[in-house]
Motif scaffolding. Structure first.
Motif, PDB file in Angstrom:
ATOM      1  N   VAL A   1       0.832  -1.234   0.171  1.00  0.00           N
ATOM      2  CA  VAL A   1       0.046   0.010  -0.061  1.00  0.00           C
ATOM      3  C   VAL A   1       0.908   1.313  -0.048  1.00  0.00           C
ATOM      4  O   VAL A   1       0.722   2.244  -0.890  1.00  0.00           O
ATOM      5  CB  VAL A   1      -0.815  -0.016   1.241  1.00  0.00           C
ATOM      6  N   THR A   2       1.783   1.307   0.801  1.00  0.00           N
ATOM      7  CA  THR A   2       2.810   2.473   1.012  1.00  0.00           C
ATOM      8  C   THR A   2       3.570   2.987  -0.402  1.00  0.00           C
ATOM      9  O   THR A   2       3.468   3.960  -0.786  1.00  0.00           O
ATOM     10  CB  THR A   2       3.650   2.198   2.080  1.00  0.00           C
ATOM     11  N   PRO A   3       4.017   1.665  -1.056  1.00  0.00           N
ATOM     12  CA  PRO A   3       4.842   2.062  -2.049  1.00  0.00           C
ATOM     13  C   PRO A   3       3.680   2.705  -3.397  1.00  0.00           C
ATOM     14  O   PRO A   3       4.140   3.271  -4.156  1.00  0.00           O
ATOM     15  CB  PRO A   3       5.511   0.977  -2.612  1.00  0.00           C
ATOM     16  N   MET A   4       2.708   2.060  -3.195  1.00  0.00           N
ATOM     17  CA  MET A   4       1.527   2.698  -4.333  1.00  0.00           C
ATOM     18  C   MET A   4       1.008   4.133  -3.984  1.00  0.00           C
ATOM     19  O   MET A   4       0.596   4.722  -4.900  1.00  0.00           O
ATOM     20  CB  MET A   4       0.328   1.597  -4.146  1.00  0.00           C
ATOM     21  N   LEU A   5       1.116   4.368  -2.917  1.00  0.00           N
ATOM     22  CA  LEU A   5       0.744   5.609  -2.518  1.00  0.00           C
ATOM     23  C   LEU A   5       1.728   6.714  -2.806  1.00  0.00           C
ATOM     24  O   LEU A   5       1.211   7.770  -2.974  1.00  0.00           O
ATOM     25  CB  LEU A   5       0.115   5.713  -1.055  1.00  0.00           C
ATOM     26  N   ASN A   6       3.090   6.313  -2.491  1.00  0.00           N
ATOM     27  CA  ASN A   6       4.136   7.288  -2.882  1.00  0.00           C
ATOM     28  C   ASN A   6       3.945   8.152  -3.984  1.00  0.00           C
ATOM     29  O   ASN A   6       4.005   9.268  -3.938  1.00  0.00           O
ATOM     30  CB  ASN A   6       5.352   6.356  -2.997  1.00  0.00           C
ATOM     31  N   PRO A   7       3.787   7.601  -5.411  1.00  0.00           N
ATOM     32  CA  PRO A   7       3.570   8.579  -6.472  1.00  0.00           C
ATOM     33  C   PRO A   7       2.396   9.720  -6.182  1.00  0.00           C
ATOM     34  O   PRO A   7       2.610  10.837  -6.550  1.00  0.00           O
ATOM     35  CB  PRO A   7       3.121   7.449  -7.529  1.00  0.00           C
ATOM     36  N   ILE A   8       1.280   8.964  -5.527  1.00  0.00           N
ATOM     37  CA  ILE A   8       0.238  10.052  -5.512  1.00  0.00           C
ATOM     38  C   ILE A   8       0.470  11.139  -4.342  1.00  0.00           C
ATOM     39  O   ILE A   8       0.057  12.153  -4.485  1.00  0.00           O
ATOM     40  CB  ILE A   8      -1.065   9.259  -4.937  1.00  0.00           C
ATOM     41  N   ILE A   9       1.052  10.721  -3.272  1.00  0.00           N
ATOM     42  CA  ILE A   9       1.507  11.600  -2.326  1.00  0.00           C
ATOM     43  C   ILE A   9       2.574  12.672  -2.479  1.00  0.00           C
ATOM     44  O   ILE A   9       2.458  14.163  -2.622  1.00  0.00           O
ATOM     45  CB  ILE A   9       2.138  10.936  -0.944  1.00  0.00           C
ATOM     46  N   TYR A  10       3.615  12.306  -3.388  1.00  0.00           N
ATOM     47  CA  TYR A  10       4.610  13.127  -4.032  1.00  0.00           C
ATOM     48  C   TYR A  10       4.077  13.984  -4.994  1.00  0.00           C
ATOM     49  O   TYR A  10       4.340  15.348  -5.231  1.00  0.00           O
ATOM     50  CB  TYR A  10       6.019  12.362  -4.388  1.00  0.00           C
ATOM     51  N   SER A  11       3.289  13.579  -5.849  1.00  0.00           N
ATOM     52  CA  SER A  11       2.586  14.239  -6.966  1.00  0.00           C
ATOM     53  C   SER A  11       1.641  15.434  -6.722  1.00  0.00           C
ATOM     54  O   SER A  11       1.482  16.267  -7.226  1.00  0.00           O
ATOM     55  CB  SER A  11       2.036  13.236  -8.108  1.00  0.00           C
ATOM     56  N   LEU A  12       1.189  15.418  -5.449  1.00  0.00           N
ATOM     57  CA  LEU A  12       0.282  16.312  -4.858  1.00  0.00           C
ATOM     58  C   LEU A  12       0.869  17.443  -4.767  1.00  0.00           C
ATOM     59  O   LEU A  12       0.194  18.753  -4.629  1.00  0.00           O
ATOM     60  CB  LEU A  12      -0.384  15.708  -3.442  1.00  0.00           C
ATOM     61  N   ARG A  13       2.280  17.752  -4.656  1.00  0.00           N
ATOM     62  CA  ARG A  13       2.614  19.058  -4.772  1.00  0.00           C
ATOM     63  C   ARG A  13       2.874  19.753  -6.094  1.00  0.00           C
ATOM     64  O   ARG A  13       2.960  20.908  -6.014  1.00  0.00           O
ATOM     65  CB  ARG A  13       4.226  18.694  -4.317  1.00  0.00           C
TER      66      ARG A  13
END
Length: 207
Positions: A175-187
């Motif tokens: 779950v955490t690796p899948m969320l990484n691109p979403i979390i970082y791209s929200l900037r």
């Protein structure tokens, strides 16, 4: 992969420290060569620790029906199926875990202590906002990853639930690796705009 991410997250904290506390020197300190060395060092560390753990566990004799009650062939799950004494292997795993979890976490905490001290000295609200924005995504990933990893590998032996272990492993490994691109791209401003448009179009979300 987990070992690599532990090292990489701690070095990313140093990157944030340089970006906020030494912004004018950032291109010199975090040049392309240093970034390549950081990435390579993280992968080499992850591969070496995995090799040590795998070799030490695979030398042990398994007993029972050899059915692994887990999503993956994880070494902690394999240890529960071993018939012989595993104290030496557990010591090796403990040493590796201490080197890859508390020590990188300490580096992250020290980096963010300096970052927070520097942010508090920024007078403009806009400047503080940019500094918080720089750190928010990384901190979110750190909390998600280290929170689940710590609960998996450093939990007391008295708390032994295979289903809980499987759920925690699924969170930090999947779950955490899948969320990484979403979390970082929200900037990214374009991504933020797209998310806002999507929410406005959603009939279940009030405009």
């Amino acid at each position: 992969m987990g070992s690599t991410e532990c090292v990489l997250l701690s070095l990313m904290a140093y990157d944030r420290y340089v970006a906020i506390c030494n912004p004018l020197r950032y291109p010199i300190i975090m040049n392309k060569r240093v970034c390549v060395q950081i990435a390579a060092g993280s992968w080499v560390t992850g591969c070496l620790t995995s090799l040590v753990e795998t070799v030490s566990v695979m030398q042990l004799s398994l007993c029972g029906n050899n059915i692994i009650n887990h999503f993956a062939c994880e070494f902690l799950t394999l240890l529960k199926m071993v018939c012989v004494d595993t104290s030496m292997v557990q010591l090796i795993i403990l040493v590796i875990t201490v080197l890859l979890v508390p020590m990188p976490m300490l580096l992250i905490c020290v980096s963010y202590a300096f970052i927070l001290s520097n942010i508090l000295r920024i007078s403009s609200v806009d400047g503080r906002g940019k500094a918080y924005s720089t750190c928010a995504a990384h901190l979110t990933v750190v909390i998600l990853f280290y929170g689940t990893a710590l609960s998996r590998y450093l939990k007391p032996s008295s708390v032994d639930s295979q289903e809980i272990d499987k759920f925690i492993a699924l969170v930090y490994a999947g779950v955490t690796p899948m969320l990484n691109p979403i979390i970082y791209s929200l900037r990214n401003k374009e991504v933020k705009t797209a998310v806002k448009k999507l929410l406005v179009r959603n009939p279940f979300v009030p405009s």
